[in-house]
Design a protein around this motif. Structure first.
Motif, short mmCIF file in Angstrom:
data_model
loop_
_atom_site.label_atom_id
_atom_site.label_comp_id
_atom_site.label_asym_id
_atom_site.label_seq_id
_atom_site.Cartn_x
_atom_site.Cartn_y
_atom_site.Cartn_z
N TYR A 22 0.83 -1.21 0.00
CA TYR A 22 0.00 0.00 0.00
C TYR A 22 0.87 1.26 0.00
N TYR A 23 1.85 1.31 0.88
CA TYR A 23 2.73 2.48 0.95
C TYR A 23 3.45 2.70 -0.39
N CYS A 24 3.94 1.62 -0.97
CA CYS A 24 4.65 1.73 -2.25
C CYS A 24 3.74 2.20 -3.38
N SER A 25 2.45 1.90 -3.28
CA SER A 25 1.51 2.35 -4.31
C SER A 25 1.25 3.85 -4.22
N LYS A 31 9.21 0.68 -3.93
CA LYS A 31 8.98 -0.71 -4.34
C LYS A 31 9.22 -1.66 -3.18
N VAL A 32 8.50 -2.79 -3.22
CA VAL A 32 8.79 -3.89 -2.31
C VAL A 32 9.96 -4.64 -2.94
N ILE A 48 9.67 -7.85 5.42
CA ILE A 48 9.46 -7.21 4.13
C ILE A 48 10.41 -6.04 4.02
N ASP A 49 11.30 -6.09 3.03
CA ASP A 49 12.20 -4.97 2.73
C ASP A 49 11.58 -4.17 1.60
N PHE A 50 11.51 -2.85 1.78
CA PHE A 50 10.93 -1.99 0.76
C PHE A 50 11.55 -0.61 0.83
#
Length: 155
Positions: A22-25, A31-32, A48-50
């Motif tokens: 969601y944050y990446c969108s 990006k994830v 999860i690394d993003f």
């Protein structure tokens, strides 16, 4: 892991992957990068690394031992009011909560500061009259409205 230093956010409800996506969108240049799910003998967990806007983060989703708080927040200085409004609406939707002075908590419990870059120019201005008027106007707001702050400063 492509970065050796990351801010790690502890999630406790199994929604870490959903949150990172969601944050990446919402944030450009995001990006994830990696997601790992495992069981270390103490229960299921995920890492999860993003990146958000090119800045590295990590979510460790590992159960109820710790909670998120306002003591850690992600600050986003936007280019303009439209970007502030867009992010504010997205982060406060579906269970997010407004706070004061550009702060909010999203539906996952992560705290954010969303404000136009112009706010810092005004609140940290070398002219004490400008900075104090800007600060006084900001303190009355939840979502930052930079036009209202400029009106308070310049009349």
């Amino acid at each position: 892991m492509s970065n050796s230093i990351r801010t790690c956010l502890w999630f406790r409800d199994g929604r870490g992957q959903e949150a990172a996506e969601y944050y990446c969108s919402l944030i450009p240049n995001s990006k994830v990068e990696n997601a790992y799910v495992g069981d270390n003998g103490y229960g299921m967990f995920s890492v999860i690394d993003f990146t958000l806007g090119g800045v590295p983060y990590q979510i460790l989703d590992a159960g109820p031992m710790f909670t998120l708080s306002e003591a850690v927040s992600i600050a986003v200085a936007t280019d303009d009011q439209a970007e502030t409004d867009r992010l504010w609406a997205a982060f406060t939707s579906n269970g997010g909560e407004e706070s004061v002075c550009g702060w909010l908590k999203d539906r996952f419990g992560v705290s954010w500061q969303i404000y136009p870059k112009r706010l810092l120019e005004l609140t940290m201005n070398a002219d004490k009259s400008v900075s104090s008027k800007a600060m006084a106007a900001m303190m009355k707001q939840k979502k930052i409205d930079i036009a209202e702050i400029e009106a308070a400063v310049f009349g």
